[in-house]
Design an enzyme around this catalytic site. Structure first.
Site, PDB file in Angstrom:
ATOM      1  N   GLU A 138      27.152 -14.662 -26.933  1.00 41.23           N
ATOM      2  CA  GLU A 138      26.444 -13.967 -28.017  1.00 41.23           C
ATOM      3  C   GLU A 138      25.017 -13.751 -27.532  1.00 41.23           C
ATOM      4  OE1 GLU A 138      24.296 -14.470 -32.186  1.00 41.23           O
ATOM      5  OE2 GLU A 138      26.043 -15.793 -31.932  1.00 41.23           O
ATOM      6  N   CYS A 194      18.860 -12.573 -33.566  1.00 34.75           N
ATOM      7  CA  CYS A 194      19.580 -11.618 -32.725  1.00 34.75           C
ATOM      8  C   CYS A 194      19.986 -10.384 -33.517  1.00 34.75           C
ATOM      9  CB  CYS A 194      20.793 -12.277 -32.099  1.00 34.75           C
ATOM     10  SG  CYS A 194      21.898 -13.051 -33.293  1.00 34.75           S
TER      11      CYS A 194
END
Length: 494
Positions: A254, A288
């Protein structure tokens, strides 16, 4: 030691000429003082810890699933009992305003509850009885991978750890957490809640590692899967290390994002603008899936920008331990300097900064404080619209309609989330337009009228440089298990 005698790497670990290569020091972002020191193991000690994990995993996998789920629910009780101790402790580690930390505790428990609620179904055998021939029985089991190495970030440590640690344990794996040097206490507290709930200590370990030891752990033959959350460069390094190891281990990545939002002409700005300001500025933009670029239909562009700027100007940047602060420092001085350089480069290239610097006097060079900034007259030749900022900065660009917005949203090396803001409630055709855009956007998640949120029932995944693999949802269990097919011929007589 004087400020000029030390430097900070992107994770916030102290680096100095006399730094001990066998330890790490966590620096408090808002005052640049040392918080805690953790010592690294030797490579032989690391090897023993991994061997202990592998041995313990075999016993843990034999614990009935119902019992593992019950331990997971006990973890929720133990972690929830820590809710008053966590906020200040986490604020000192990574700088988020103390009044905003309880949301991470709630989110961690929400994700844990969902993943536990689906565990029995997600890990159940897949029966093929409806297509079995007479005298045959076939089914597919979900079996644990073995030892999972979780390399966790500092920006939302509990939320990211629960995504992979809890389902890995419930599925019967052992887990080693390698936390960010910025948030060692978060990982230790997280693991302690599991240990109090009944997870054996060798089944879940927290090990603080240098970059070199992290590479050794990734390559270790008894590590069966690596779940990494962090930068693109870090993810690439992990992927290369795993590929160079003996055997073929799985890697979940990720990575970064440059998440876009598109505001259509019929959007309700009373609702949309505050939501997008929060999506860009919460946690000082260090998410993110923070909103880092916004495309606004030309018919409402000026009104949108004006409202966005007015809300942004009202933020209170300051000491994150104070209850009135709603915008804290970024994680390190190095990160702050990088963000300032990106903004300065955009302005030099023709962008216009709409937030006066004197409104946020705390944001001075040499500190980790960064003033929130809104940039217009931006374009895709500028890094501020193409490369991850990870700070309280957003660029806003005017578009003529859906087609231009889609093209610009897709013009990115990243693909984590995207959001579309339109009045689908009042205009059914707007919902249809959104659903058409879903098929055309190159991203892992597409939001309608919300952003920067992970629903645990949905697969959390990215495309392009945002990584690969899945956490959360029923597919999150698939990533942490492997299929074992069972083919039984029962009737062998004529």
């Amino acid at each position: 030691m004087a400020q000029t005698d030390r430097a900070l790497n992107p994770s916030g670990t102290l680096i100095a000429p006399d730094a001990d290569p066998a330890s790490q020091t966590t620096i408090i972002p808002h005052n640049q003082q040392p918080l805690v020191i953790r010592t690294y193991p030797s490579e032989s000690q690391l090897d023993k810890s991994i061997q202990h994990a592998a041995a313990a995993q075999e016993k843990w996998a034999r614990v009935p699933l119902s019992q593992r789920i019950a331990i997971g629910r006990k973890f929720m009780e133990e972690f929830g009992a820590m809710r008053d101790e966590i906020p200040l402790e986490l604020t000192l580690q990574m700088g988020r305003p103390v009044k905003q930390v309880p949301g991470e505790v709630r989110g961690t428990l929400e994700r844990a509850e969902y993943m536990l609620s689906i565990a029995e179904a997600a890990l159940a055998d897949v029966s093929l009885a409806n297509t079995d021939k007479p005298g045959f029985r076939r089914f597919i089991k979900r079996t644990p991978l073995g030892v999972v190495l979780v390399i966790a970030p500092w920006n939302y440590p509990f939320l990211v750890m629960v995504n992979s640690v809890l389902p890995a344990l419930i599925a019967g794996n052992a887990v080693i957490i390698k936390p960010s040097p910025q948030t060692p206490l978060a990982a230790e507290r997280f693991a302690s809640a599991f240990h109090k709930a009944g997870v054996p200590k060798d089944v879940l370990q927290v090990i603080h590692l240098s970059p070199e030891l992290t590479t050794a752990a990734v390559k270790h033959p008894l590590i069966d899967f690596v779940a990494f959350t962090g930068s693109v460069a870090g993810g690439r390094a992990v992927d290369i290390a795993a590929a160079e190891a003996k055997g073929f281990k799985g890697v979940g990545l990720e990575l970064g994002g440059k998440d876009p939002a598109y505001v259509r002409a019929d959007a309700d700005l009373d609702y949309v603008v505050p939501e997008l300001v929060d999506g860009a500025m919460f946690n000082s933009g260090q998410s993110c899936c923070a909103v880092e670029r916004i495309y606004v239909h030309e018919s409402i562009y000026d009104d949108f920008v004006s409202r966005f700027v007015e809300i942004t100007k009202k933020y209170r940047l300051g000491d994150p331990t104070e209850p009135e602060t709603n915008l804290g420092p970024v994680v390190s001085v190095a990160s702050a300097e990088r963000i300032r350089k990106q903004v300065a480069a955009a302005v030099q290239a023709g962008a216009k900064a709409l937030i006066p610097e004197d409104l946020f006097a705390t944001a001075q060079p040499g500190t980790a404080y960064v003033a929130p900034q809104v940039l217009v007259d931006v374009n895709h030749t500028m890094d501020v619209m193409m490369e991850e900022t990870f700070g309280p900065v957003v660029g806003i660009q005017k578009v003529t309609g859906d087609d231009e917005a889609i093209a610009l949203m897709n013009d990115s090396p990243y693909g984590l989330t995207a959001s579309v803001w339109t009045n689908a409630e009042a205009n059914p055709e707007s919902q249809e337009a959104f659903l058409r855009m879903v098929d055309e956007l190159h991203t892992g998640t597409v939001f309608l009228n919300r952003c920067d949120y992970l629903d645990p029932a949905l697969a959390w995944t990215g495309v392009k440089d945002s990584g690969r693999g899945i956490s959360l949802s029923k597919f999150g269990y698939d990533q942490l298990t492997r299929a074992k097919s069972v083919h039984m011929k029962i009737k062998t007589s004529p």
